[in-house]
Design a protein around this motif. Structure first.
Motif, PDB file in Angstrom:
ATOM      1  N   LYS A 177    -124.748 -28.436  89.944  1.00 44.84           N
ATOM      2  CA  LYS A 177    -124.498 -29.240  89.126  1.00 44.84           C
ATOM      3  C   LYS A 177    -123.662 -30.697  89.447  1.00 44.84           C
ATOM      4  CE  LYS A 177    -124.455 -27.039  84.536  1.00 44.84           C
ATOM      5  NZ  LYS A 177    -123.684 -26.330  83.504  1.00 44.84           N
ATOM      6  N   GLY A 178    -123.448 -30.474  90.862  1.00 46.85           N
ATOM      7  CA  GLY A 178    -122.659 -31.525  91.537  1.00 46.85           C
ATOM      8  C   GLY A 178    -121.337 -31.948  91.345  1.00 46.85           C
ATOM      9  N   VAL A 179    -120.643 -30.855  90.358  1.00 47.39           N
ATOM     10  CA  VAL A 179    -119.191 -30.982  90.313  1.00 47.39           C
ATOM     11  C   VAL A 179    -118.392 -31.251  91.242  1.00 47.39           C
ATOM     12  CG1 VAL A 179    -117.333 -29.650  89.139  1.00 47.39           C
ATOM     13  CG2 VAL A 179    -119.714 -29.689  88.072  1.00 47.39           C
ATOM     14  N   LEU A 180    -118.824 -30.165  92.443  1.00 46.99           N
ATOM     15  CA  LEU A 180    -117.664 -30.326  93.696  1.00 46.99           C
ATOM     16  C   LEU A 180    -117.901 -31.610  94.611  1.00 46.99           C
ATOM     17  CD1 LEU A 180    -117.783 -26.521  94.847  1.00 46.99           C
ATOM     18  CD2 LEU A 180    -116.658 -27.885  92.966  1.00 46.99           C
ATOM     19  N   GLY A 181    -119.188 -32.145  94.477  1.00 45.73           N
ATOM     20  CA  GLY A 181    -119.820 -33.164  95.508  1.00 45.73           C
ATOM     21  C   GLY A 181    -120.282 -32.397  96.711  1.00 45.73           C
ATOM     22  N   PRO A 182    -120.743 -33.452  97.842  1.00 41.50           N
ATOM     23  CA  PRO A 182    -120.900 -32.968  98.961  1.00 41.50           C
ATOM     24  C   PRO A 182    -120.161 -31.730  99.767  1.00 41.50           C
ATOM     25  CG  PRO A 182    -121.387 -35.246  98.841  1.00 41.50           C
ATOM     26  CD  PRO A 182    -120.314 -34.953  97.587  1.00 41.50           C
ATOM     27  N   LEU A 183    -120.636 -30.876 100.105  1.00 41.85           N
ATOM     28  CA  LEU A 183    -119.991 -29.931 100.745  1.00 41.85           C
ATOM     29  C   LEU A 183    -119.263 -30.030 102.193  1.00 41.85           C
ATOM     30  CD1 LEU A 183    -119.814 -27.398  98.980  1.00 41.85           C
ATOM     31  CD2 LEU A 183    -121.252 -26.394 100.458  1.00 41.85           C
ATOM     32  N   TYR A 184    -117.987 -29.709 102.345  1.00 43.46           N
ATOM     33  CA  TYR A 184    -117.262 -29.904 103.727  1.00 43.46           C
ATOM     34  C   TYR A 184    -117.417 -28.668 104.236  1.00 43.46           C
ATOM     35  CZ  TYR A 184    -115.362 -34.591 102.091  1.00 43.46           C
ATOM     36  OH  TYR A 184    -115.166 -35.764 101.638  1.00 43.46           O
ATOM     37  N   TYR A 185    -117.025 -27.497 103.687  1.00 49.76           N
ATOM     38  CA  TYR A 185    -116.976 -26.354 104.315  1.00 49.76           C
ATOM     39  C   TYR A 185    -116.895 -25.243 103.254  1.00 49.76           C
ATOM     40  CZ  TYR A 185    -111.811 -26.424 102.824  1.00 49.76           C
ATOM     41  OH  TYR A 185    -110.765 -26.494 102.278  1.00 49.76           O
ATOM     42  N   PHE A 186    -117.081 -23.787 103.945  1.00 52.44           N
ATOM     43  CA  PHE A 186    -117.181 -22.621 102.983  1.00 52.44           C
ATOM     44  C   PHE A 186    -116.462 -21.915 104.080  1.00 52.44           C
ATOM     45  CE2 PHE A 186    -118.867 -18.095 102.706  1.00 52.44           C
ATOM     46  CZ  PHE A 186    -119.149 -18.109 101.391  1.00 52.44           C
ATOM     47  N   ASP A 187    -115.259 -21.210 103.422  1.00 55.11           N
ATOM     48  CA  ASP A 187    -114.308 -20.250 104.487  1.00 55.11           C
ATOM     49  C   ASP A 187    -113.845 -19.046 103.888  1.00 55.11           C
ATOM     50  OD1 ASP A 187    -112.476 -19.403 106.273  1.00 55.11           O
ATOM     51  OD2 ASP A 187    -111.236 -21.093 105.958  1.00 55.11           O
ATOM     52  N   SER A 188    -114.341 -17.908 104.167  1.00 54.17           N
ATOM     53  CA  SER A 188    -114.211 -16.847 103.408  1.00 54.17           C
ATOM     54  C   SER A 188    -113.774 -15.886 104.060  1.00 54.17           C
ATOM     55  CB  SER A 188    -115.952 -16.179 103.378  1.00 54.17           C
ATOM     56  OG  SER A 188    -115.869 -15.240 102.292  1.00 54.17           O
ATOM     57  N   THR A 189    -112.561 -15.058 103.677  1.00 54.58           N
ATOM     58  CA  THR A 189    -111.798 -13.903 104.442  1.00 54.58           C
ATOM     59  C   THR A 189    -111.990 -12.559 103.482  1.00 54.58           C
ATOM     60  OG1 THR A 189    -110.277 -15.401 104.790  1.00 54.58           O
ATOM     61  CG2 THR A 189    -109.538 -13.232 104.895  1.00 54.58           C
ATOM     62  N   ARG A 190    -112.668 -11.680 104.506  1.00 52.57           N
ATOM     63  CA  ARG A 190    -112.948 -10.119 103.601  1.00 52.57           C
ATOM     64  C   ARG A 190    -112.182  -9.318 104.564  1.00 52.57           C
ATOM     65  NH1 ARG A 190    -116.495  -8.822 100.090  1.00 52.57           N
ATOM     66  NH2 ARG A 190    -117.177 -11.168 100.162  1.00 52.57           N
ATOM     67  N   VAL A 191    -110.968  -8.883 104.461  1.00 53.37           N
ATOM     68  CA  VAL A 191    -110.333  -7.999 105.517  1.00 53.37           C
ATOM     69  C   VAL A 191    -109.440  -7.067 104.678  1.00 53.37           C
ATOM     70  CG1 VAL A 191    -109.770  -9.928 107.129  1.00 53.37           C
ATOM     71  CG2 VAL A 191    -108.006  -9.294 105.281  1.00 53.37           C
ATOM     72  N   ASN A 192    -109.279  -5.722 105.402  1.00 56.05           N
ATOM     73  CA  ASN A 192    -108.513  -4.653 104.548  1.00 56.05           C
ATOM     74  C   ASN A 192    -108.519  -3.613 105.760  1.00 56.05           C
ATOM     75  OD1 ASN A 192    -111.357  -4.773 102.823  1.00 56.05           O
ATOM     76  ND2 ASN A 192    -111.090  -2.951 104.090  1.00 56.05           N
ATOM     77  N   LEU A 193    -107.734  -2.591 105.716  1.00 54.22           N
ATOM     78  CA  LEU A 193    -107.623  -1.573 106.485  1.00 54.22           C
ATOM     79  C   LEU A 193    -108.676  -0.698 106.162  1.00 54.22           C
ATOM     80  CD1 LEU A 193    -105.500  -0.727 108.858  1.00 54.22           C
ATOM     81  CD2 LEU A 193    -104.554   0.807 107.386  1.00 54.22           C
TER      82      LEU A 193
END
Ligand code: NAD
Length: 335
Positions: free
Chosen positions: A140-156
């Motif tokens: 819907k364009g709410v965020l505007g043009p994307l700069y980055y996507f940064d995902s962290t998925r960590v555990n033991l």
């Protein structure tokens, strides 16, 4: 409409979730369950006493009264089982990662196309309320043009003996990234380390997109704490998705940076915008249930799922590129 009859292969850690959610649907029935381990089948029969079980995958793959096969076994078995299912005229629901190599994924996509059969790859997160909401906000364009996507998925852990942390955890983030960022990824850089059993147990992946957008994914089995957080930075709004937050998984920040002069770096006038924060309502339906319902619907109504074989193939290509980059100490691999 007649019920879709599904045979399930694999009842280890994840298989019980597939069987439970299929039982909850009124559009399909579990016609048979196969696991080569009789103890797994015994466990299943305690919950589903009338379920037909077998230790021979061939019984499921060739049964004339089975329409579709769900493959919930380790990745190195996916190709042979899926190929046999497609050759026997059955639609396929297959776990992530789709296959162990991109050649295998390409062959399955081609075979399914030729036999007019559907493939759905279990990229479960795409059916969560959170990911659906993120995609909606981007579309819907709410965020505007994307700069980055940064995902962290960590555990033991959980340490896997047959795949690295890349092939175990990163399919989740890569499939989410592939779904919410519509551009085609251009290149992958990965670094990482293996400290215990020879498989990479931590990895940092960077994916480059056209238009200066970047994705970064941090997957790690050696973290003392569990983190499941994705930041999305864009021109107009910024978003934080904390999957461990039960009530407010997504927060949208009206924050950003405005550059008011481009007359040369010394004249750069930067102003920071800090407005409201809101937490949009997120659908709480169990993702796997929605996904399996969609699988049945796609088969019944001739639709192509968005997590089809092509989507699975794109993820496998990025995993292969990440493996190569990691072994070459972070060399950029073009996709
Ligand atoms: N979508 C998700 O969120 C999610 C979560 C966990 C696992 N997975 C995926 O599910 C798959 C299975 O993972 P798991 O953790 O359940 O593994 P697992 O080792 O716990 O279970 C696999 C089961 O398959 C059986 N099996 C293996 N080869 C077989 C064959 N040829 N015929 C019949 N049975 C066979 C084994 O006996 C075992 O019971 C993997 O691809 C994994 O990546 C997906």
């Amino acid at each position: 409409m007649s019920l879709l009859r599904v045979g399930v292969i694999g009842y280890g850690y994840w298989g019980p979730n597939i069987v439970r959610n299929m039982y909850a649907l009124d559009t399909c029935e579990v016609a048979a369950l196969c696991d080569k381990n009789p103890a797994a089948l015994q466990r299943a029969r305690r919950t589903y006493p009338s379920l037909h079980t077998t230790t021979e995958a061939r019984d499921v793959l060739t049964a004339p009264d089975i329409d579709a096969v769900a493959i919930v076994t380790p990745v190195w078995t996916h190709y042979e089982l899926a190929r046999a299912a497609l050759e026997n005229g059955k639609h396929v629901f297959v776990e992530k990662p789709f296959t162990a190599t991109s050649e295998q994924a390409e062959a399955l996509v081609e075979l399914a196309g030729r036999n007019k059969l559907r493939i759905m790859v279990d990229h479960t997160f795409l059916y969560t309320g959170a990911v659906k909401k993120i995609r909606e906000l981007i579309d819907k364009g709410v965020l505007g043009p994307l700069y980055y996507f940064d995902s962290t998925r960590v555990n033991l852990g959980l340490f896997q003996h047959d795949v690295s942390v890349l092939w175990d955890l990163a399919p989740h983030d890569l499939s989410i990234m592939d779904y919410v960022i519509r551009e085609k990824a251009e290149a992958v850089v990965a670094t990482g380390g293996s400290h215990l059993n020879g498989q990479a147990d931590m990895a940092f992946i960077t994916v480059y997109f056209p238009n200066n957008a970047l994705a970064h994914i941090n997957v790690n089995w050696l973290s003392p704490v569990k983190v499941r957080t994705t930041l999305i930075g864009a021109r107009d709004k910024m978003l934080v998705w904390n999957d461990l937050d039960a009530d407010e998984k997504i927060k949208v920040y009206d924050k950003g940076v405005n550059v008011t002069s481009r007359e040369g770096v010394y004249d750069l006038l930067v102003s920071y915008r800090s407005g409201d924060v809101w937490a949009p309502k997120v659908d709480q339906t169990e993702a796997l249930k929605a996904e399996l319902a969609s699988f049945v619907d796609c088969i019944g109504n001739g639709k192509t799922p968005f997590n089809d074989g092509e989507a699975g193939l794109r993820v496998v290509r990025m995993l292969e590129a990440a493996d190569r980059s990691l072994s070459e100490r972070g060399k950029a691999i073009l996709l």
